[in-house]
Write a protein that holds these residues in place. Structure first.
Motif, PDB file in Angstrom:
ATOM      1  N   MET A 107     -21.239 -20.493   8.602  1.00  0.00           N
ATOM      2  CA  MET A 107     -19.998 -21.236   8.859  1.00  0.00           C
ATOM      3  C   MET A 107     -19.368 -20.872  10.204  1.00  0.00           C
ATOM      4  O   MET A 107     -18.450 -21.548  10.662  1.00  0.00           O
ATOM      5  CB  MET A 107     -18.978 -21.078   7.716  1.00  0.00           C
ATOM      6  CG  MET A 107     -18.721 -19.687   7.217  1.00  0.00           C
ATOM      7  SD  MET A 107     -18.047 -18.537   8.445  1.00  0.00           S
ATOM      8  CE  MET A 107     -16.537 -19.386   8.861  1.00  0.00           C
ATOM      9  N   TYR A 108     -19.872 -19.814  10.859  1.00  0.00           N
ATOM     10  CA  TYR A 108     -19.251 -19.422  12.146  1.00  0.00           C
ATOM     11  C   TYR A 108     -19.608 -20.433  13.246  1.00  0.00           C
ATOM     12  O   TYR A 108     -20.677 -21.055  13.198  1.00  0.00           O
ATOM     13  CB  TYR A 108     -19.715 -18.017  12.551  1.00  0.00           C
ATOM     14  CG  TYR A 108     -18.994 -16.935  11.787  1.00  0.00           C
ATOM     15  CD1 TYR A 108     -17.616 -16.767  11.929  1.00  0.00           C
ATOM     16  CD2 TYR A 108     -19.677 -16.100  10.906  1.00  0.00           C
ATOM     17  CE1 TYR A 108     -16.943 -15.792  11.204  1.00  0.00           C
ATOM     18  CE2 TYR A 108     -19.002 -15.123  10.178  1.00  0.00           C
ATOM     19  CZ  TYR A 108     -17.631 -14.977  10.334  1.00  0.00           C
ATOM     20  OH  TYR A 108     -16.953 -14.034   9.616  1.00  0.00           O
ATOM     21  N   CYS A 117     -19.083 -12.701  15.416  1.00  0.00           N
ATOM     22  CA  CYS A 117     -18.924 -13.142  14.020  1.00  0.00           C
ATOM     23  C   CYS A 117     -17.797 -12.374  13.353  1.00  0.00           C
ATOM     24  O   CYS A 117     -17.887 -12.010  12.172  1.00  0.00           O
ATOM     25  CB  CYS A 117     -20.220 -12.990  13.237  1.00  0.00           C
ATOM     26  SG  CYS A 117     -21.543 -14.083  13.774  1.00  0.00           S
ATOM     27  N   ALA A 118     -16.746 -12.098  14.115  1.00  0.00           N
ATOM     28  CA  ALA A 118     -15.539 -11.523  13.493  1.00  0.00           C
ATOM     29  C   ALA A 118     -14.936 -12.616  12.613  1.00  0.00           C
ATOM     30  O   ALA A 118     -14.990 -13.803  12.957  1.00  0.00           O
ATOM     31  CB  ALA A 118     -14.553 -11.085  14.558  1.00  0.00           C
ATOM     32  N   GLU A 119     -14.369 -12.213  11.479  1.00  0.00           N
ATOM     33  CA  GLU A 119     -13.870 -13.187  10.516  1.00  0.00           C
ATOM     34  C   GLU A 119     -12.863 -14.144  11.143  1.00  0.00           C
ATOM     35  O   GLU A 119     -12.837 -15.339  10.831  1.00  0.00           O
ATOM     36  CB  GLU A 119     -13.237 -12.477   9.309  1.00  0.00           C
ATOM     37  CG  GLU A 119     -14.236 -11.839   8.356  1.00  0.00           C
ATOM     38  CD  GLU A 119     -14.754 -10.479   8.794  1.00  0.00           C
ATOM     39  OE1 GLU A 119     -14.460 -10.049   9.933  1.00  0.00           O
ATOM     40  OE2 GLU A 119     -15.440  -9.822   7.984  1.00  0.00           O
ATOM     41  N   ASP A 120     -12.015 -13.626  12.059  1.00  0.00           N
ATOM     42  CA  ASP A 120     -10.982 -14.494  12.623  1.00  0.00           C
ATOM     43  C   ASP A 120     -11.497 -15.387  13.753  1.00  0.00           C
ATOM     44  O   ASP A 120     -10.720 -16.086  14.395  1.00  0.00           O
ATOM     45  CB  ASP A 120      -9.775 -13.666  13.089  1.00  0.00           C
ATOM     46  CG  ASP A 120     -10.147 -12.668  14.178  1.00  0.00           C
ATOM     47  OD1 ASP A 120     -11.311 -12.690  14.656  1.00  0.00           O
ATOM     48  OD2 ASP A 120      -9.270 -11.860  14.557  1.00  0.00           O
ATOM     49  N   SER A 121     -12.820 -15.393  13.971  1.00  0.00           N
ATOM     50  CA  SER A 121     -13.386 -16.294  14.992  1.00  0.00           C
ATOM     51  C   SER A 121     -13.823 -17.623  14.372  1.00  0.00           C
ATOM     52  O   SER A 121     -14.403 -18.478  15.048  1.00  0.00           O
ATOM     53  CB  SER A 121     -14.598 -15.641  15.676  1.00  0.00           C
ATOM     54  OG  SER A 121     -15.693 -15.565  14.778  1.00  0.00           O
ATOM     55  N   ALA A 122     -13.543 -17.805  13.071  1.00  0.00           N
ATOM     56  CA  ALA A 122     -14.052 -18.990  12.353  1.00  0.00           C
ATOM     57  C   ALA A 122     -13.488 -20.306  12.891  1.00  0.00           C
ATOM     58  O   ALA A 122     -14.155 -21.344  12.862  1.00  0.00           O
ATOM     59  CB  ALA A 122     -13.732 -18.859  10.862  1.00  0.00           C
ATOM     60  N   PRO A 173     -19.561 -25.103  12.999  1.00  0.00           N
ATOM     61  CA  PRO A 173     -20.859 -24.625  12.519  1.00  0.00           C
ATOM     62  C   PRO A 173     -21.988 -25.519  13.035  1.00  0.00           C
ATOM     63  O   PRO A 173     -21.759 -26.702  13.316  1.00  0.00           O
ATOM     64  CB  PRO A 173     -20.751 -24.743  10.992  1.00  0.00           C
ATOM     65  CG  PRO A 173     -19.331 -24.982  10.680  1.00  0.00           C
ATOM     66  CD  PRO A 173     -18.706 -25.574  11.896  1.00  0.00           C
ATOM     67  N   ASP A 174     -23.199 -24.953  13.151  1.00  0.00           N
ATOM     68  CA  ASP A 174     -24.314 -25.739  13.714  1.00  0.00           C
ATOM     69  C   ASP A 174     -25.143 -26.440  12.641  1.00  0.00           C
ATOM     70  O   ASP A 174     -26.155 -27.038  12.954  1.00  0.00           O
ATOM     71  CB  ASP A 174     -25.222 -24.844  14.571  1.00  0.00           C
ATOM     72  CG  ASP A 174     -26.053 -23.886  13.741  1.00  0.00           C
ATOM     73  OD1 ASP A 174     -25.585 -23.484  12.659  1.00  0.00           O
ATOM     74  OD2 ASP A 174     -27.167 -23.544  14.173  1.00  0.00           O
TER      75      ASP A 174
END
Ligand code: NAD
Ligand code: GDD
Length: 328
Positions: A123-124, A137-142, A147-148
């Protein structure tokens, strides 16, 4: 003391099968549900329902009591050869979203509070995973989201669904973002297998002095988490006061060619790598474990090589067993 109860959706799958074993070892009464039994090991569940979680009536019948813990792992999923070709997009989105909508709502109606949801590092956003040496891939980078794969978009939608039920319906769902989980009893052939199992199979089948095919230039990076550590992180998160979303993955990033070299070294064979075009996904990905360490005071630490030795041994054994069956 009354025995604790758990429901594992996707119990016939790889992680679900391992999770059932873990819950049984902790003394739980466990119901598993899946479209199929696990191909590689007999289930240890007390009750195993063969059923389709896309059907509301099936979901209502398996969510027939207030389970202490519910783990929702059922999904239409696979490795790069399944989710990055584009051919399975409609099925992946429809099947997995329908399962999540049904399971979560049935749990809410039964007044079940704790549901674990297995989201994915897929999902990143792609734009943070272009540099193979430095993915973010830090959680707050979502967000902003990008997503690809449609698989990743469905995971993002479903993450939001679980967290919305927390906010609006007083539930206590927990959301993890798994980073490429591997180990014995996982899919290793047929098109849904991921790189660790695929490379073990290719090396196990290759003659000494030959080569194996590896998709892409092999410089793309990933990290891989051994299934026992995944199960440990999963139960810890569900039982914690932290709702997530949080990464459950390894921080030991490696290029795919180096992973292939590791498997070749484990095999003891003299094999070379032939890089060929294939579905590749993002250029680089690694788990970022700062948040899980801070909130759960835990992070996985087993070296990749230890898990790859066990996985290569298991897949080689499966291949040998099949060979012997044919010969008999
Ligand atoms: P898996 O494919 O082995 O297990 C998923 C199980 O769900 C399968 O046994 C499948 O039959 C079952 N299922 C699918 N559709 C169903 C339906 N309609 N009704 C009932 N059962 C159904 O996959 P896994 O590796 O064990 O993954 C478990 C979960 O973790 C999935 O949600 C997956 O997306 C997520 N995840 C896994 C990884 C990984 O590397 N393994 C990484 C990120 C996220
Ligand atoms: N599967 C596979 N098989 N991958 C190969 C192979 C091969 O023979 N050779 C090279 N690769 C490369 C792929 O091209 C990709 O770049 C990389 O190995 C990793 O592929 P996978 O392990 O199949 O998938 P992924 O890491 O891109 O995505 C997986 O992990 C996600 C979570 O991190 C998938 O399993 C997703 O479903 C999962 O959510």
């Amino acid at each position: 003391m009354t025995q604790k109860t758990a429901l594992v959706c996707g119990a016939g799958g790889f992680i679900g099968g391992h999770l059932v074993k873990r819950l049984k070892s902790e003394g739980f009464w466990v119901r598993g549900v899946d479209l199929k039994f696990n191909e590689h090991a007999d289930t240890e569940a007390d009750d195993f329902v063969i059923g389709d979680l896309r059907e509301q009536s099936v979901v209502r019948s398996v969510v027939d009591r207030r389970f202490d813990e519910v783990y929702q792992l059922a999904a239409d999923m696979g490795g790069a050869g399944y989710i990055f070709t584009g051919e399975n997009d409609a099925n992946v989105m429809h099947n997995s979203a329908t399962i999540n909508l049904n399971v979560l709502d049935a749990c809410h109606k039964r007044n079940i509070k704790r549901v674990f949801y297995s989201s994915s590092a897929c999902m990143y956003p792609e734009h943070n995973q272009l540099d193979p040496d430095n993915p973010n891939c830090a959680e707050d980078s979502a967000y902003p989201a990008n997503p690809d794969s449609e698989y990743g978009w469905e995971k993002l939608f479903s993450e939001r669904l679980y967290l919305a039920y927390n906010r609006n319906h007083g539930m206590e769902c927990r959301v993890a973002r798994y980073h490429n989980i591997f180990g014995p009893e996982g899919t290793w052939e047929g098109g849904k297998e991921k790189a660790p199992a695929a490379l073990c199979r290719k090396v196990a089948l290759a003659e000494d002095g030959s080569n194996i095919e590896v998709w892409g230039d092999g410089l793309q990076t990933r990290s891989f988490l051994y299934v026992d550590e995944c199960v440990e992180g999963t139960t810890r998160l569900l039982r914690s006061e932290f709702e997530g979303p949080v990464n459950i993955g390894s921080e030991e990033m490696i290029s795919i060619n180096d992973l292939a070299k590791m498997v070749i070294a484990i095999s003891g064979k003299d094999i070379t790598i032939n890089n060929i075009p294939g579905p590749e996904g993002v250029r680089g990905r690694n788990s970022d474990n700062r948040l899980i360490a801070e909130r759960l005071n835990w992070a996985p630490e087993q070296p990749l090589k230890t898990g790859m030795e066990k996985t290569f041994g298991w897949i080689s054994g499966e291949i040998a067993r099949r060979h012997n069956q044919k010969a008999a």
